[in-house]
Scaffold this active site. Structure first.
Site, PDB file in Angstrom:
ATOM      1  N   VAL A  45     -14.532   9.295 -17.750  1.00  0.00           N
ATOM      2  CA  VAL A  45     -14.050  10.635 -17.403  1.00  0.00           C
ATOM      3  C   VAL A  45     -14.804  11.703 -18.203  1.00  0.00           C
ATOM      4  CG1 VAL A  45     -12.055  12.182 -17.316  1.00  0.00           C
ATOM      5  CG2 VAL A  45     -11.783   9.788 -16.697  1.00  0.00           C
ATOM      6  N   CYS A  46     -14.986  11.463 -19.490  1.00  0.00           N
ATOM      7  CA  CYS A  46     -15.710  12.437 -20.328  1.00  0.00           C
ATOM      8  C   CYS A  46     -17.150  12.603 -19.860  1.00  0.00           C
ATOM      9  CB  CYS A  46     -15.707  12.004 -21.792  1.00  0.00           C
ATOM     10  SG  CYS A  46     -14.071  12.009 -22.553  1.00  0.00           S
ATOM     11  N   THR A  47     -17.808  11.489 -19.576  1.00  0.00           N
ATOM     12  CA  THR A  47     -19.188  11.550 -19.110  1.00  0.00           C
ATOM     13  C   THR A  47     -19.270  12.320 -17.799  1.00  0.00           C
ATOM     14  OG1 THR A  47     -19.703   9.464 -20.222  1.00  0.00           O
ATOM     15  CG2 THR A  47     -21.217  10.169 -18.486  1.00  0.00           C
TER      16      THR A  47
END
Length: 159
Positions: A45-47
């Site tokens: 999700v962060c990427t």
């Protein structure tokens, strides 16, 4: 509790992925800030979120705006992450004292040891003008903070 709209943004001075100190105070009177806290480098999700930011970077980083992304990862981890993903914006390490900046903004998840997905649009005077905090699994809507930033710029604060 997260810092709210209208409050002064707590100053922070953190090391970026290149080992250089970056402080909010460096931009006071010069640029609006998009301060984006994220849980962990290399997670899906962060990427995905940071790739979307990179793809729209001209919206979030210019002569008028500085994007600063913060996680509790070490500067070394953030360097590898930024290099691998091709990020052209500062990734700041809130590694030590662990989560200190995240706590200052009210977005540190004590039970997980990382930052929540908090985004703060800060004007040139250092006042928080917009904020959103999402839980760990919930990606933010990039267009929401792009609109908030646009509104702050339209107000002409700091000119």
């Amino acid at each position: 509790m997260p810092i709210e709209k209208g409050q002064a943004a707590p100053d922070l001075a953190l090391e970026n992925q290149h080992g250089q100190k970056v402080a909010l105070a460096d931009f006071r009177g010069k640029k609006n800030i998009v301060l984006l806290f994220f849980p962990f480098a290399f997670t899906s999700v962060c990427t995905g979120e940071l790739r979307a930011v990179q793809d729209a970077l001209s919206t979030f980083q210019s002569e008028q705006v500085q994007l600063l992304a913060v996680s509790c990862d070490s500067p070394h981890t953030l360097r590898v992450f930024a290099d691998q993903e091709g990020y052209d914006f500062p990734l700041l390490s809130d590694f030590w004292p662990h989560g200190n900046a995240s706590r200052g903004y009210g977005v540190f998840a004590e039970d997980k040891g990382c930052a929540l997905r908090g985004t703060f649009v800060i004007d040139k005077q250092g006042v928080v003008r917009w904020t959103v905090v999402n839980g760990l699994p919930d990606a933010r809507d990039l267009h929401d903070y792009a609109k908030a930033l646009e509104a702050v710029q339209a107000m002409g604060t700091g000119h």
